[in-house]
Scaffold this active site. Structure first.
Site, mmCIF file in Angstrom:
data_model
loop_
_atom_site.group_PDB
_atom_site.id
_atom_site.type_symbol
_atom_site.label_atom_id
_atom_site.label_comp_id
_atom_site.label_asym_id
_atom_site.label_seq_id
_atom_site.Cartn_x
_atom_site.Cartn_y
_atom_site.Cartn_z
ATOM 1 N N LYS A 59 0.814 -1.218 0.000
ATOM 2 C CA LYS A 59 0.000 0.000 0.000
ATOM 3 C C LYS A 59 0.848 1.270 0.000
ATOM 4 C CE LYS A 59 -4.292 -1.942 1.621
ATOM 5 N NZ LYS A 59 -5.313 -2.076 2.683
ATOM 6 N N ARG A 110 -3.264 -10.024 5.154
ATOM 7 C CA ARG A 110 -3.673 -10.123 3.748
ATOM 8 C C ARG A 110 -2.502 -9.623 2.906
ATOM 9 N NH1 ARG A 110 -5.786 -6.869 -0.173
ATOM 10 N NH2 ARG A 110 -7.400 -7.750 -1.521
#
Ligand code: PT1
Length: 257
Positions: free
Chosen positions: A204, A238
């Site tokens: 991210k 995740r």
């Protein structure tokens, strides 16, 4: 939890059957690398992403979930916010619903109360289209905890057993870098609910901002982020880079596990 994206770029030339074969192959790779869960998603929820219609999302993910459920025993999670997709995916063999809207869509709570699957409730401020436009909190941890408390209460009212719930503070979903860092530093405060916690920070922009690196150079940052989350109480991470994260977790477990 390994990420399996089933978005249009996997739908070039070869058409549907090629796309399914392609997805199955990617899933097998994720499993071989040591994933315990495969997270199948047909709608991007990155910042600025456009939403996808139910029919389109169903067409993308249901054949893949069906084929995967037949090919493997690895639990399948469906990354969706749409009640129609939830029902069909569980019918097709998914055993976890991963909802970045935390069952706030019309009809989602009702649908899930009838299904015997685990549910990940993620926190998001705003919607993907605008969530990164000036996110503001009084106290990011307290605000997210209040959100969790409300969502848990709505689930219980709907007859959903609390033990089916997994909580995720939603890194990058309506959060500045400062918010994301504080969430990682204080991750274990979400343990107060007594539920499983999930952390998703793989590749991210929070990692990109810290390292000043593009998407393809965020592997080490992602693995370190996953380990910090685990060290602070995450039960599920995740990730895109399953093999490397698996090695890091094996190291961590031997020392702390
Ligand atoms: C997540 C998550 C998810 N993230 C759960 N599901 C995405 N439970 C999709 C960026 O800042 O964290 N938890 N499903 C992907 N979404 C993003 C958000 C991807 C932000 C990238 C960014 O770069």
């Amino acid at each position: 939890m390994g990420v399996l994206n089933v978005t249009p770029d996997s739908f070039f030339d070869g058409g549907q059957s090629f796309a399914i074969a392609d997805a199955l192959q990617n899933a097998q790779h994720i499993i071989n690398q040591g994933a315990d869960i495969i997270d199948v998603g047909g709608e991007s929820t990155r910042p600025n992403a456009m939403s996808v219609a139910s029919e389109e999302e169903l067409k993308r993910v249901i054949p893949v979930v069906k084929a995967l459920a037949q090919a493997t025993n690895t639990p399948i999670s469906i990354d969706t916010s749409k009640p129609k997709v939830m029902i069909q995916a569980v019918k097709a063999g998914a055993s976890i619903i991963n909802d970045v809207y935390a069952l706030r869509a019309d009809g989602a709570l009702e649908v899930v109360s009838d299904l015997e699957v685990d549910i990940c409730l993620m926190h998001m401020q705003g919607v993907p289209k605008n969530m990164q436009v000036n996110p503001v909190y009084d106290d990011v941890i307290e605000d997210i905890k209040r959100f969790f408390a409300n969502r848990i209460e709505s689930c219980i009212t709907q007859g959903i057993n609390e033990n089916r719930l997994i909580l995720d503070p939603g890194f990058g979903f309506g959060k500045t870098l400062t918010h994301n860092i504080e969430i990682l530093q204080r991750f274990n405060e979400f343990k107060s609910f007594g539920l499983r916690l999930l952390a998703g920070l793989s590749r991210k922009s929070m990692i990109g901002e810290i390292l000043n690196k593009t998407l393809d150079k965020r592997l080490i940052g992602s693995v370190i982020g996953a380990i910090i989350a685990i060290n602070h109480g995450a039960d599920i991470v995740r990730v895109h880079d399953v093999a490397q994260t698996r090695d890091a977790i094996t190291m961590w477990s031997r020392i702390y596990g």
